[in-house]
Scaffold this motif. Sequence first.
Motif, PDB file in Angstrom:
ATOM      1  N   GLN A 462     -81.692 -13.863   9.173  1.00 21.42           N
ATOM      2  CA  GLN A 462     -83.002 -13.199   9.226  1.00 21.42           C
ATOM      3  C   GLN A 462     -82.860 -11.709   9.504  1.00 21.42           C
ATOM      4  OE1 GLN A 462     -85.034 -15.411  12.281  1.00 21.42           O
ATOM      5  NE2 GLN A 462     -85.898 -16.904  10.840  1.00 21.42           N
ATOM      6  N   ARG A 463     -81.941 -11.356  10.412  1.00 19.00           N
ATOM      7  CA  ARG A 463     -81.780  -9.942  10.769  1.00 19.00           C
ATOM      8  C   ARG A 463     -81.105  -9.155   9.647  1.00 19.00           C
ATOM      9  NH1 ARG A 463     -85.718 -10.401  12.561  1.00 19.00           N
ATOM     10  NH2 ARG A 463     -85.658  -8.166  12.918  1.00 19.00           N
ATOM     11  N   ILE A 464     -80.195  -9.791   8.923  1.00 21.64           N
ATOM     12  CA  ILE A 464     -79.568  -9.124   7.772  1.00 21.64           C
ATOM     13  C   ILE A 464     -80.631  -8.828   6.717  1.00 21.64           C
ATOM     14  CG2 ILE A 464     -77.986  -9.435   5.823  1.00 21.64           C
ATOM     15  CD1 ILE A 464     -76.121 -10.964   7.730  1.00 21.64           C
ATOM     16  N   GLU A 465     -81.487  -9.824   6.437  1.00 21.66           N
ATOM     17  CA  GLU A 465     -82.563  -9.629   5.456  1.00 21.66           C
ATOM     18  C   GLU A 465     -83.528  -8.544   5.919  1.00 21.66           C
ATOM     19  OE1 GLU A 465     -82.815 -10.849   2.478  1.00 21.66           O
ATOM     20  OE2 GLU A 465     -81.004 -12.068   2.700  1.00 21.66           O
ATOM     21  N   ASP A 466     -83.793  -8.513   7.218  1.00 25.72           N
ATOM     22  CA  ASP A 466     -84.694  -7.498   7.774  1.00 25.72           C
ATOM     23  C   ASP A 466     -84.122  -6.095   7.567  1.00 25.72           C
ATOM     24  OD1 ASP A 466     -86.998  -6.663   9.552  1.00 25.72           O
ATOM     25  OD2 ASP A 466     -85.334  -6.000  10.815  1.00 25.72           O
ATOM     26  N   LEU A 467     -82.818  -5.938   7.789  1.00 26.80           N
ATOM     27  CA  LEU A 467     -82.179  -4.629   7.631  1.00 26.80           C
ATOM     28  C   LEU A 467     -82.071  -4.235   6.159  1.00 26.80           C
ATOM     29  CD1 LEU A 467     -79.403  -4.908  10.369  1.00 26.80           C
ATOM     30  CD2 LEU A 467     -81.427  -3.448  10.420  1.00 26.80           C
ATOM     31  N   ILE A 468     -81.955  -5.230   5.282  1.00 27.36           N
ATOM     32  CA  ILE A 468     -81.964  -4.937   3.840  1.00 27.36           C
ATOM     33  C   ILE A 468     -83.351  -4.443   3.430  1.00 27.36           C
ATOM     34  CG2 ILE A 468     -81.856  -5.981   1.536  1.00 27.36           C
ATOM     35  CD1 ILE A 468     -79.608  -7.794   2.607  1.00 27.36           C
ATOM     36  N   ASP A 469     -84.398  -5.114   3.950  1.00 26.30           N
ATOM     37  CA  ASP A 469     -85.778  -4.692   3.658  1.00 26.30           C
ATOM     38  C   ASP A 469     -86.049  -3.282   4.176  1.00 26.30           C
ATOM     39  OD1 ASP A 469     -86.279  -7.104   2.456  1.00 26.30           O
ATOM     40  OD2 ASP A 469     -87.224  -8.015   4.239  1.00 26.30           O
ATOM     41  N   LYS A 470     -85.448  -2.952   5.319  1.00 22.12           N
ATOM     42  CA  LYS A 470     -85.649  -1.622   5.914  1.00 22.12           C
ATOM     43  C   LYS A 470     -84.686  -0.584   5.340  1.00 22.12           C
ATOM     44  CE  LYS A 470     -87.432  -3.395  10.310  1.00 22.12           C
ATOM     45  NZ  LYS A 470     -87.166  -3.595  11.760  1.00 22.12           N
ATOM     46  N   GLU A 471     -83.858  -1.023   4.365  1.00 26.26           N
ATOM     47  CA  GLU A 471     -82.935  -0.146   3.633  1.00 26.26           C
ATOM     48  C   GLU A 471     -81.824   0.439   4.508  1.00 26.26           C
ATOM     49  OE1 GLU A 471     -85.275   2.733   1.549  1.00 26.26           O
ATOM     50  OE2 GLU A 471     -86.128   1.240   0.187  1.00 26.26           O
ATOM     51  N   TYR A 472     -81.406  -0.355   5.507  1.00 31.00           N
ATOM     52  CA  TYR A 472     -80.206   0.012   6.258  1.00 31.00           C
ATOM     53  C   TYR A 472     -78.969  -0.536   5.543  1.00 31.00           C
ATOM     54  CZ  TYR A 472     -82.760   1.632  10.396  1.00 31.00           C
ATOM     55  OH  TYR A 472     -83.560   2.337  11.263  1.00 31.00           O
ATOM     56  N   LEU A 473     -79.159  -1.669   4.836  1.00 28.42           N
ATOM     57  CA  LEU A 473     -78.073  -2.322   4.111  1.00 28.42           C
ATOM     58  C   LEU A 473     -78.503  -2.590   2.671  1.00 28.42           C
ATOM     59  CD1 LEU A 473     -77.067  -5.159   6.648  1.00 28.42           C
ATOM     60  CD2 LEU A 473     -76.118  -2.850   6.544  1.00 28.42           C
ATOM     61  N   THR A 474     -77.504  -2.753   1.799  1.00 29.88           N
ATOM     62  CA  THR A 474     -77.760  -3.218   0.424  1.00 29.88           C
ATOM     63  C   THR A 474     -76.712  -4.263   0.074  1.00 29.88           C
ATOM     64  OG1 THR A 474     -76.360  -1.477  -0.521  1.00 29.88           O
ATOM     65  CG2 THR A 474     -78.733  -1.021  -0.340  1.00 29.88           C
TER      66      THR A 474
END
Length: 487
Positions: A462-474
């Motif tokens: 969930q946190r990985i997906e959250d950071l992808i949504d916030k554009e910290y990760l791709t």
Amino acid sequence: MVETTSGEKKKPSSSNTVLFASKWIETILKYRVQLVEVCKVSFDLNPIVEQTITMAMRDFINDKKKRSNIDAVNAPEMLSVYIDYFIKQLNKGSTTKDNSLKSGDQVEDFTNKSIQFLKFIKDKDAFEANYANHFAKRFLNSKTSLTNMIKGIDIEELVLGKLCDELGTSSLNKIIKMNKDIKSSKDLTHEWRNYVSNQKQSLIDLDLKICNVTDWPKSMTKDYKWFSKQENEATPFIWPRQLRNTMREFEEYWTTNKNNNNKSLYWSPKFGSMDMRITYPSRTYEINMSTYAGIIMLLFAPQSTNPDGSFVSAFEEKKELTYDEIAELTGIPELELKRHLQSIAVNPKSRLLIKVPMSKDVNNTDVFKLNEKFKSPSVKVKVLTVSSSSSASTAKVPVRTEQQEESEEVENNILEGRKLQVNAAIVRIMKSRHSMKHHELVEELIKQLASRFQPSMILIKQRIEDLIDKEYLTRDDSDRNVYHYVA
């Protein structure tokens, strides 16, 4: 959980929880001593055997699986309950069966046992959240803001110091801030009493507890504005006339003498207590009761005066009030009003009022009056408040109790805290590595958070997906199991 004869599941009472926590922790620690002795005598303190014992105990203590008809034990909560119980006993100056707790060495022995058990707990953040809740309730529900000393030792300071050594001050930041409020409340109480002693007018003695609302548990402070008439004009809480002058005087003192012009002060009757001297036909009693109960009792204080200006006896006035009238005159919330009326009008040992008709439940049509025949073997009487769970169980409509709300808030605080910590750890790892495979990120994340808690795979995803949504990760275009840090 306890199952009743009707098949309903009933949550154990707080007293049962305390007894279980004490027995469970003491038994485990005694068993550990036995295992260490076996390791010493039979294995010459072999490091591998020592490590095996430690790992086995840690796995057992943190096991959250339900066994047959026994619920899983919440180790962080049990340790907090255990510490809370012993601190209360120490502050009362009472003794336990196994330990008289009379000396500083014995007090320190108790804290060392607590820290020893804490080392086995994996979810340190869960313990911190539960301990913060117990810490706050100890202070807010205590009779005095003044520090309790045991053989020259401030037990709260000692325990908090030990916890800071083990967990770090940053982890206990909110508790440290609460402790700062406790110290400032103690100083303010002394200063206020000195100020009052120089005033000509008669003021009620106050034991002050001033809390910064942002640092205390939300379950205890969420409705702090509700008791202010300016904030709640629709159904205002009404402070008794006997208290208003003292409250106004303190507000002026706090604002002007203490330079708090930029701060707002709100009074809350949810916690604390009142000491009241009541002269019955038989004798005069000094009665300690909750603030709510005291406010109810003040409704029955004498209103009329004799020709010489003295008040007529409250027992001569024979005032009677219905439940609805008490509710209207005080503005106390329904559940709180009913459980405090049960405490002072139903409980045989503290029946300061007579309820008509007499029954366990409090109904809107009930009538209350002073109990002229009240007697107690002791001049000093303490009114014990009926628990909110007991009061709610008599309600026709299911009501969420204070304990349930607090438990939910603790769980929510733990979850929200973990979300932030997992997010921060992922960003920290990815910022240094730039690119990582999913399993590598998970392994490193679990390793970094091991000293705080064990994140579940669901939470990590969930946190990985959250950071992808916030554009910290791709995600990598060719391999979705590879993540890239976005600078």
